[in-house]
Design an enzyme around this catalytic site. Sequence first.
Site, short mmCIF file in Angstrom:
data_model
loop_
_atom_site.label_atom_id
_atom_site.label_comp_id
_atom_site.label_asym_id
_atom_site.label_seq_id
_atom_site.Cartn_x
_atom_site.Cartn_y
_atom_site.Cartn_z
N CYS A 191 0.89 -1.18 0.00
CA CYS A 191 0.00 0.00 0.00
C CYS A 191 0.92 1.21 0.00
O CYS A 191 1.17 1.81 1.04
CB CYS A 191 -0.92 -0.02 1.21
SG CYS A 191 -1.86 -1.56 1.40
N CYS A 198 -0.04 3.46 11.63
CA CYS A 198 0.10 4.69 12.43
C CYS A 198 -1.10 4.78 13.38
O CYS A 198 -1.74 5.82 13.50
CB CYS A 198 0.21 5.93 11.55
SG CYS A 198 -1.10 6.09 10.32
#
Length: 435
Positions: free
Chosen positions: A165, A290
């Site tokens: 990704c 994240c």
Amino acid sequence: MPLAKVLVYDLLIGQGLKCGGTWKAKMMKHRARLQAELARMKVRRKVSRNEDLLPASAKQNPGDQLPRYVRVNTLKTTVEDAVDYLKRDGFSYLGQAVKLDNFTLKNKQFVIDLHLPELLVFSPKTDFHDHFLYKAGHIILQDKASCLPAYLLNPPPGSHVIDACAAPGNKTSHLAAIMKNRGKLFAFDLDGKRLATMSTLLLRAGVTCHQLANQDFLKVDPDGSQYKDVEYILLDPSCSGSGMVCLRDNSAANQEEEKARLASLASFQLRCLNHGLRFPRLKRLVYSTCSIHSQENEEVIAACLQQNPNFRLVPLLPQWPERGLEPLPQCLRASTSKTLTHGFFVALLEKVSDTSNIKEKPADPVSDVENVLPAAKIPDAAAEEKPGSAVEENPESSDAEEMVTLPAEDTNGDAPSKKRRRKRKKKKKNLSKAE
């Protein structure tokens, strides 16, 4: 309306309007009235700064002021040359950091990071967007935690690697630098616009070993001929972004909606992870988010390991100050308080080889006995076949063998005991004849 709000922000508070056409014309037509209204708002609230208009829940904690991290792009320069250039440009180099306290920097001071040797650390709000090194692609503005996945995966030059990704491309350029632009770097992303921006970034960074594909990673065939040599995968899938300081929202949220959103993200992340482990020659896969939520981090890894017993977790950076939640301390976490970075999570999975499986398999006691017993009987057979040679050279050896076999005699029946006694009598007669 959402677009109008963004444009008003850019016009009054941000870095100016970047759009054109009718939108820009309308914004500029009302610019004076908008500025006057902003001034009146500050007078009514009795504040002088724009940021003081924010509600308390939306204000950034002063403790969340993070250092400015700059990764040196080794495809175009070296750390030494970058440091020399910055020193000539008026920055003050303080050497390599040895602890996080060394990141308390002022003005133009900077250090080399204590964990990542190609990362430079500057004081917060140091701006490099107009700097020559940034425009020339010699440095990449990237948070320290975001540098961990490629650094820990560490694919060797010449290898075949997938960035699953990939957009916006900072991790992709980092992988290419580690690979020294040798090998093949397949980068996938479903968003065509982000991929176009990424192509520009990679061109500026001097990356040439990449192949970009506007494709869903979940639809990539692991058995495809072009991926037969893929040994390393970096997987940084879509996540809640809850670790990003700039995206934090402390306002009260609908708990049910938040749970459903996290469950949906975790399901997607697990599917991506399982799909990545299907590549036949895969050696290592690094997974990162994240996010600060265990649902997207440790729980996804635990579920993946349960479904893929031929992979194990690799312990990472023992000196790193924040570990994965129990029972997965092999993983890394990052946070504003403990690592002076955005919130982050990293896990490295490694394929367990067939040979290691064999070593770890408990030995079969039956086969061990069968292997040992014939070897133990060999000296007896040799002594019986050649009594005049082996026994003469070492007459005490027969006694030793007899002592070893005595326990076996006690446990066997009477018949074997009589036979062995007759054998010993024959041996004594042979010895006396020889003398």
